[in-house]
Design a protein around this motif. Structure first.
Motif, PDB file in Angstrom:
ATOM      1  N   LYS A  79      14.379  24.352  -3.299  1.00 32.95           N
ATOM      2  CA  LYS A  79      13.943  22.969  -3.182  1.00 32.95           C
ATOM      3  C   LYS A  79      13.798  22.351  -4.574  1.00 32.95           C
ATOM      4  CE  LYS A  79      10.433  20.034  -1.106  1.00 32.95           C
ATOM      5  NZ  LYS A  79       8.999  19.938  -0.839  1.00 32.95           N
ATOM      6  N   LYS A  80      13.289  23.167  -5.472  1.00 30.10           N
ATOM      7  CA  LYS A  80      13.034  22.631  -6.811  1.00 30.10           C
ATOM      8  C   LYS A  80      13.065  23.786  -7.811  1.00 30.10           C
ATOM      9  CE  LYS A  80       8.977  20.760  -8.354  1.00 30.10           C
ATOM     10  NZ  LYS A  80       7.841  19.840  -8.244  1.00 30.10           N
ATOM     11  N   LYS A  81      13.525  23.467  -9.024  1.00 28.88           N
ATOM     12  CA  LYS A  81      13.438  24.486 -10.072  1.00 28.88           C
ATOM     13  C   LYS A  81      12.239  24.165 -10.950  1.00 28.88           C
ATOM     14  CE  LYS A  81      18.106  26.080 -10.149  1.00 28.88           C
ATOM     15  NZ  LYS A  81      19.451  25.612 -10.431  1.00 28.88           N
ATOM     16  N   LEU A  82      11.439  25.166 -11.229  1.00 27.48           N
ATOM     17  CA  LEU A  82      10.205  24.942 -11.980  1.00 27.48           C
ATOM     18  C   LEU A  82      10.452  25.119 -13.472  1.00 27.48           C
ATOM     19  CD1 LEU A  82       7.893  27.036  -9.666  1.00 27.48           C
ATOM     20  CD2 LEU A  82       8.190  24.550  -9.648  1.00 27.48           C
ATOM     21  N   ILE A 138      13.485  36.290 -12.017  1.00 31.73           N
ATOM     22  CA  ILE A 138      13.551  35.097 -11.161  1.00 31.73           C
ATOM     23  C   ILE A 138      12.344  35.137 -10.236  1.00 31.73           C
ATOM     24  CG2 ILE A 138      14.779  33.997  -9.263  1.00 31.73           C
ATOM     25  CD1 ILE A 138      17.363  34.954 -10.623  1.00 31.73           C
ATOM     26  N   THR A 139      11.546  34.087 -10.334  1.00 34.11           N
ATOM     27  CA  THR A 139      10.357  34.011  -9.485  1.00 34.11           C
ATOM     28  C   THR A 139      10.615  33.007  -8.365  1.00 34.11           C
ATOM     29  OG1 THR A 139       9.009  34.425 -11.420  1.00 34.11           O
ATOM     30  CG2 THR A 139       7.876  33.592  -9.464  1.00 34.11           C
ATOM     31  N   LEU A 140      10.322  33.434  -7.135  1.00 35.20           N
ATOM     32  CA  LEU A 140      10.486  32.514  -6.011  1.00 35.20           C
ATOM     33  C   LEU A 140       9.119  32.245  -5.401  1.00 35.20           C
ATOM     34  CD1 LEU A 140      13.610  34.025  -4.247  1.00 35.20           C
ATOM     35  CD2 LEU A 140      13.483  31.857  -5.469  1.00 35.20           C
ATOM     36  N   VAL A 141       8.794  30.970  -5.261  1.00 39.63           N
ATOM     37  CA  VAL A 141       7.570  30.605  -4.562  1.00 39.63           C
ATOM     38  C   VAL A 141       7.974  30.365  -3.118  1.00 39.63           C
ATOM     39  CG1 VAL A 141       5.706  28.928  -4.378  1.00 39.63           C
ATOM     40  CG2 VAL A 141       6.585  29.598  -6.630  1.00 39.63           C
ATOM     41  N   VAL A 142       7.435  31.189  -2.204  1.00 39.35           N
ATOM     42  CA  VAL A 142       7.899  31.128  -0.820  1.00 39.35           C
ATOM     43  C   VAL A 142       6.758  30.698   0.114  1.00 39.35           C
ATOM     44  CG1 VAL A 142       9.689  32.862  -1.155  1.00 39.35           C
ATOM     45  CG2 VAL A 142       7.404  33.584  -0.533  1.00 39.35           C
ATOM     46  N   PRO A 143       7.080  30.033   1.215  1.00 37.75           N
ATOM     47  CA  PRO A 143       6.031  29.519   2.105  1.00 37.75           C
ATOM     48  C   PRO A 143       5.284  30.633   2.853  1.00 37.75           C
ATOM     49  CG  PRO A 143       8.197  29.059   3.010  1.00 37.75           C
ATOM     50  CD  PRO A 143       8.413  29.573   1.634  1.00 37.75           C
ATOM     51  N   MET A 162      -1.325  26.295 -10.183  1.00 34.69           N
ATOM     52  CA  MET A 162      -0.811  25.191 -10.981  1.00 34.69           C
ATOM     53  C   MET A 162      -1.524  23.878 -10.680  1.00 34.69           C
ATOM     54  SD  MET A 162       1.423  26.848 -12.693  1.00 34.69           S
ATOM     55  CE  MET A 162       2.437  25.640 -13.524  1.00 34.69           C
ATOM     56  N   GLY A 163      -2.402  23.887  -9.688  1.00 28.68           N
ATOM     57  CA  GLY A 163      -3.105  22.674  -9.318  1.00 28.68           C
ATOM     58  C   GLY A 163      -2.186  21.644  -8.682  1.00 28.68           C
ATOM     59  N   THR A 164      -1.207  22.093  -7.940  1.00 24.93           N
ATOM     60  CA  THR A 164      -0.261  21.183  -7.296  1.00 24.93           C
ATOM     61  C   THR A 164      -0.486  21.230  -5.784  1.00 24.93           C
ATOM     62  OG1 THR A 164       1.318  23.004  -7.251  1.00 24.93           O
ATOM     63  CG2 THR A 164       1.553  21.401  -9.018  1.00 24.93           C
ATOM     64  N   ASP A 165       0.208  20.327  -5.044  1.00 24.21           N
ATOM     65  CA  ASP A 165       0.212  20.517  -3.605  1.00 24.21           C
ATOM     66  C   ASP A 165       1.620  20.381  -3.046  1.00 24.21           C
ATOM     67  OD1 ASP A 165      -2.031  17.764  -3.651  1.00 24.21           O
ATOM     68  OD2 ASP A 165       0.123  17.750  -4.042  1.00 24.21           O
ATOM     69  N   GLU A 166       2.447  21.328  -3.467  1.00 23.70           N
ATOM     70  CA  GLU A 166       3.817  21.386  -2.976  1.00 23.70           C
ATOM     71  C   GLU A 166       3.806  21.805  -1.514  1.00 23.70           C
ATOM     72  OE1 GLU A 166       6.530  20.748  -4.624  1.00 23.70           O
ATOM     73  OE2 GLU A 166       5.863  20.678  -6.719  1.00 23.70           O
ATOM     74  N   VAL A 167       4.790  21.315  -0.810  1.00 20.26           N
ATOM     75  CA  VAL A 167       4.947  21.721   0.587  1.00 20.26           C
ATOM     76  C   VAL A 167       6.347  22.291   0.761  1.00 20.26           C
ATOM     77  CG1 VAL A 167       4.909  20.975   2.985  1.00 20.26           C
ATOM     78  CG2 VAL A 167       3.413  19.861   1.305  1.00 20.26           C
ATOM     79  N   LEU A 168       6.447  23.408   1.457  1.00 18.64           N
ATOM     80  CA  LEU A 168       7.749  24.018   1.678  1.00 18.64           C
ATOM     81  C   LEU A 168       7.958  24.265   3.164  1.00 18.64           C
ATOM     82  CD1 LEU A 168       7.803  26.758  -1.116  1.00 18.64           C
ATOM     83  CD2 LEU A 168       9.158  24.660  -1.069  1.00 18.64           C
ATOM     84  N   ALA A 169       9.143  23.950   3.636  1.00 18.83           N
ATOM     85  CA  ALA A 169       9.494  24.293   5.023  1.00 18.83           C
ATOM     86  C   ALA A 169       9.964  25.740   5.052  1.00 18.83           C
ATOM     87  CB  ALA A 169      10.593  23.369   5.518  1.00 18.83           C
ATOM     88  N   LEU A 181      10.655  27.522  -4.167  1.00 21.50           N
ATOM     89  CA  LEU A 181      10.691  26.991  -5.536  1.00 21.50           C
ATOM     90  C   LEU A 181      11.150  28.135  -6.427  1.00 21.50           C
ATOM     91  CD1 LEU A 181       7.163  25.297  -5.591  1.00 21.50           C
ATOM     92  CD2 LEU A 181       9.353  24.223  -5.051  1.00 21.50           C
ATOM     93  N   LEU A 182      11.926  27.793  -7.449  1.00 26.96           N
ATOM     94  CA  LEU A 182      12.484  28.860  -8.277  1.00 26.96           C
ATOM     95  C   LEU A 182      12.126  28.669  -9.741  1.00 26.96           C
ATOM     96  CD1 LEU A 182      15.824  30.614  -7.976  1.00 26.96           C
ATOM     97  CD2 LEU A 182      15.294  29.568 -10.168  1.00 26.96           C
ATOM     98  N   TYR A 183      11.673  29.753 -10.354  1.00 23.22           N
ATOM     99  CA  TYR A 183      11.403  29.738 -11.801  1.00 23.22           C
ATOM    100  C   TYR A 183      12.172  30.895 -12.408  1.00 23.22           C
ATOM    101  CZ  TYR A 183       8.920  30.402 -16.191  1.00 23.22           C
ATOM    102  OH  TYR A 183       8.609  30.562 -17.511  1.00 23.22           O
ATOM    103  N   SER A 184      13.044  30.566 -13.340  1.00 27.71           N
ATOM    104  CA  SER A 184      13.813  31.667 -13.937  1.00 27.71           C
ATOM    105  C   SER A 184      13.391  31.869 -15.380  1.00 27.71           C
ATOM    106  CB  SER A 184      15.311  31.395 -13.849  1.00 27.71           C
ATOM    107  OG  SER A 184      15.604  30.134 -14.399  1.00 27.71           O
TER     108      SER A 184
END
Lengths: 682, 254
Positions: free
Chosen positions: A445-448, A465-470, A409-416, A421-424
């Protein structure tokens, strides 16, 4: 001369009753024509050049049987009107000394004339139009066009056979009807006295409840898979409900109107309401049939049109890039950054060797599995998931590593740790946590709002449901143990690589075959690059496939709709004409009592309007409520364009209504001529 | 002033093929005074039904005029004729002509509904008429549920409810058995006694003998007429019968 006595008697009888026979013969002709065309297409050599020829042949063969069965039922129905009308004449012949045997001979000749005329006319029309039909089909399916006119003898033979049998059955039925009635009852059959109908409350309420139930199902269903399962139940409920409601509900409604003295005793309501009660009783079934036919036409046209015109769309959703590669791994360790990098380099090398210039390419790792959601906890243990759970509350879960997401996505999200991040997709997930039973819990942390490469999810019928995990590997390690069925991990581990090529369609399809050869068929590549298997898809290739399938569906949809429309129209026509003859006397009396011509016209109009547009209105209501459930089912064809579906539905309704109105005008004129045509008219 | 005046009415039908002409009526003249009860008699084909249709404005005369209550029927516009008929004439037909889709009550209301009268008014008018005709008990029934005599009485009620200037009856007893016929004829006499003008077409001597005056039609002309005067209906019956015999045998009437 005597040898031609019966044929001539039959012919003159038909000419005298041409108002009844002409539409009947035209219907037969139309049915023969459609039957011929479908068979012709089924055996046409043009099909061979289209992709999926076998599927098409099967579909057309099925379509031809639908038409044949439908023609048989429908011709029986219309023929019953004819017999009813002719019975009086036969009764007279009978009284004048003509035996039942002789009448049967007249009937025989009538059937022969009808059959010969309509089969010949139908075949001529069929042969004439089959080329158009073929061109139309080829065009719809984007195939190659040839312009030589041909006659299919198989199709001719099959048409003659099928309709020969239908006419034979019709003849038997007519003879049976005449045989089992006495001369006097033949004479009187048309004006047998009749009890006034009483509305059956129970039936009416049942009908309304069934309809409401079906509507409720359609409006509330969420899961496309479940939608497909209950769709036929809902259709059945609607059909039964419509019949019950039309037959007794309408009588009850008219009775209620009659109770309202101020409404009922008005010159414009008085005659129409009271005769409507009668009409409804006799015509409830007919009206319901018209309504069901109209609904079928509308649903069929709207959804096949939508499928056809939406296919470009659905291919794009399903396959966002020209070529999509999905590599599958066996082991979680293959998800490591190093291994992924090696695979990427290997694949890109391979593509470079094939002179493919990558454009818009993207890659990501993803792991998918099924889970049943209850509140914010997810159970991924397959032994805990029952079939009903699966239908109602199963979700596809996808895990994507944060690094891949950021690159994608060309982002620089940071996750602890413990964040995600969740995309449904096709669902709304509202809790702030996702807790896997016996596993990790993620805080959202955030819904996409968007996620590139929905290709995989768009395919699924089930909500995703897609989860972006660290940390993908550690998160999966625990789940891998749970989502396990008899030792097989249900966790799918994939690396997805999609790209555009800038090639023309032929080049893309060639590349697709080439890649299939090297990556899929050649076992050495998988060993060399380190993957278990690969799934390759090409937008262009799929498009052709879709055009073949949906084009045929669309085409069949049009032809069947035409048959149903013709049927609906003729049911109405015959209804009005035969009622016209019965109403003649009634309107004559009303004229004598002082009803003016405009008043008669107005009364006829208000009755016809109801008879015509009540089924149409109900059909539109059905379609409106069918909309959500059909939309869910279309999702299974990757069609998620609500606006397209809404507009094709609206367009179909509009075209149908227009056509319907034209028929209404014709019928109302014919009816008025019959009713006002006889004597004492001033 | 007469309620109905028929002046020099002639009706010629042209056959469809060949154009040969049939004269159904020739120079028919007569008048009906208010409160009269007139019967028109004649054999089948004598032209009596044609005459009735012309009086009812269901058919147009080739020549001559029909004046109803001072208005020339021929001068009424096409579009108003049905309304005129509805407001001024009441009909009783041989075959009752009740609509099987209506209850008896609604059948009786029909002309008033067509005249756009309110329900209250219709109801007020119906009650006394139904009472007089003895059909109060069957108002809610459908025609197929009642006897021929009851149907015909319902038809009479329908004819009377508009309070017409003239009731036209076309063979009203034709489809009834003798008991129902007697009852109906008594009813007509009663109604006439109460001031209603009635014009009846019949070939039943019995029906004619209840009237006050009988017109005989033969070959399209008014051939003769008889007044009842102070005769009982039995005596009148005899006279009519004699006249008919003379007519049939072609004898002269002075």
């Amino acid at each position: 001369m005597k040898t031609f006595f019966y044929p001539r008697l039959a012919a003159s009888g038909m000419i005298k009753n041409k108002r009844m026979y002409l539409p009947f013969i035209l219907t037969c002709t139309g049915m023969v024509m459609m039957f011929y065309i479908i068979i012709y297409l089924a055996v046409s050599s043009v099909l061979d050049k289209l992709i999926g020829a076998e599927t098409l042949r099967q579909m057309f063969a099925l379509g031809s049987w639908v038409i044949a069965v439908f023609a048989a039922i429908f011709l029986f129905y219309t023929n019953s009107f004819l017999i009813k009308r002719r019975k009086k004449e036969f009764g007279l012949y009978n009284i004048l000394g003509m035996g039942k045997r002789n009448i049967a001979r007249i009937l025989f000749w009538e059937t022969v004339i009808t059959a010969v005329v309509s089969v010949i006319a139908g075949l001529v029309a069929g042969i004439a139009f089959s080329k158009f039909a073929e061109l139309g089909m080829v065009n719809i399916m984007h195939g190659e066009v040839s312009y030589d006119l041909s006659v299919s003898f198989v199709a001719v033979l099959r048409s003659v056979e099928v309709f020969g049998v239908i006419f034979l059955l019709l003849l038997c039925n007519s003879i049976r009807q005449v045989r089992f009635s006495s001369a006097v009852s033949l004479l009187r059959s048309e004006n047998a006295g009749e009890k006034p109908p009483k509305g059956n409350w129970l039936f009416g309420i049942c009908g309304a409840l069934l309809l409401l139930g079906a509507y409720y199902i359609s409006a509330t269903i969420e899961n496309p898979l479940a939608a497909l399962m209950v769709f036929f139940v809902a259709v059945l409920m609607v059909i039964v409900g419509t019949y019950l409601l039309m037959i007794s509900g309408s009588v009850i409604f008219c009775r209620l109107l009659q109770k309202d003295k101020r409404y009922y005793y008005r010159s414009n309501h008085f005659v129409s309401v009271s005769s409507m009660v009668y009409r409804m009783k006799r015509n409830g079934a007919g009206l319901a049939s018209i309504c069901i036919l109209a609904t079928m036409v509308l649903v069929m046209m709207a959804s096949t049109t939508c499928l056809y015109f939406g296919e470009e769309d659905s291919v794009l959703t399903r396959y966002p890039r020209d070529i999509n590669l999905e590599f599958q791994f066996d082991d979680l360790s293959d998800f490591s950054d190093e291994h992924t990098e090696t695979l990427k380099n290997g694949v890109y090398e391979e593509l470079k060797a094939k002179n493919v210039l990558l454009r818009n390419d993207y890659r990501y790792r993803v792991a998918t599995f099924y889970g049943v959601v209850d509140g914010n906890t997810v159970d991924v243990d397959p032994t805990n998931i029952s079939d009903t759970d699966f239908m109602n509350s199963a979700y596809v879960f996808r895990f994507i590593p944060l690094a891949d997401y950021n690159e994608l996505m060309g982002t620089d999200e940071v996750l602890a740790d413990g964040e995600a991040l969740l995309y449904s997709h096709r669902t709304n997930y509202n809790a702030d946590e996702v807790s896997f039973k016996n596993g990790e819990t993620f805080r959202i942390k955030k819904k996409l709002d968007a996620l590139t490469g929905g290709s995989e999810t768009a395919m699924d019928v089930i909500s995703t449901i897609t989860l972006v995990v660290p940390n993908l590997e550690s998160s999966l390690r625990r789940l891998d143990g749970i989502a396990n069925f008899n030792g097989d991990s249900l966790l799918q581990k994939k690396w997805i690589c999609s790209f555009d090529t800038g090639m023309d369609p032929e080049g893309q399809i060639a590349l697709y075959h080439d890649l299939t050869e090297t990556l899929r068929r050649d076992p050495s590549s998988s060993v060399k690059l380190g993957y278990k298997s690969v799934y390759i898809s090409s937008q262009e290739f799929e498009k052709n496939d879709f055009y073949g399938l949906f084009g045929a569906l669309f085409y069949l949809g049009i032809i069947l709709s035409l048959a149903f429309i013709v049927a609906a129209v003729l049911i109405i026509y015959y209804k009005q004409i035969s009622e016209g003859y019965e109403d003649q006397a009634r309107f004559l009396i009303m004229q004598k009592v002082g009803m003016t011509k405009p008043e008669i016209r107005a009364s006829i109009n208000s009755q016809l309007l109801t008879v015509f547009f009540l089924p149409l209105l109900l059909a539109v209501l059905h379609v409106t409520f069918a909309f959500p459930i059909i939309r869910k089912i279309l999702l299974m064809f990757n069609l998620n364009n609500a606006r397209l579906f809404a507009s094709t539905t609206l367009l179909t309704v509009a075209v149908f209504a227009l056509f319907y109105t034209a028929v209404y005008r014709l019928t109302s004129n014919a009816y008025y001529k019959i009713v006002s045509g006889l004597g004492g008219d001033r | 002033m007469s309620i109905l005046e028929v002046r020099g009415v002639e009706k010629i039908y042209s056959t469809r093929i060949g154009g040969s002409k049939v004269r159904a009526l020739r120079n028919v003249c007569f008048a009906v005074e208010p409160g009269e009860y007139v019967a028109i008699m004649g054999e089948s084909g004598s032209g009596k039904t044609t005459l009735l249709n012309i009086i009812a404005a269901l058919d147009k005369p080739t020549n001559g005029t029909v004046i109803l209550d001072g208005r020339d029927i021929g001068g009424i516009k096409e579009s108003e004729i049905a309304a005129f008929r509805r407001d001024n004439l009441g009909f009783v037909f041989q075959e009752f002509n009740l609509l099987d889709t209506f209850t008896i009550e609604d059948n009786i209301y029909l002309p008033l509904v067509l005249a756009k009268k309110g329900y209250a008014l219709m109801r007020d008018r119906l009650i006394p008429i139904a009472d007089r005709l003895g059909i109060s008990g069957i108002l809610k029934k459908y025609p197929y549920e009642v006897s021929g005599g009851q149907k015909q009485r319902a038809a009479v009620a329908r004819a009377m409810i508009t309070e017409p200037r003239l009731i036209l009856a076309d063979e009203p007893t034709g489809a009834l058995d003798s008991r129902a016929s007697d009852e109906l004829l008594r009813l007509f006499a009663d109604v006439n006694e109460a001031g209603q003008t009635v014009l009846m077409v019949t070939h039943s001597v019995k029906a004619a003998s209840v009237s006050r005056r009988v017109l005989f039609i033969k070959d399209g002309e008014v051939f003769h007429q008889l007044y009842r005067g102070d005769d009982t209906s039995e005596q009148f019956y005899q006279k009519i019968s004699d006249t008919l015999t003379l007519l049939a045998t072609g004898g002269q009437i002075k």
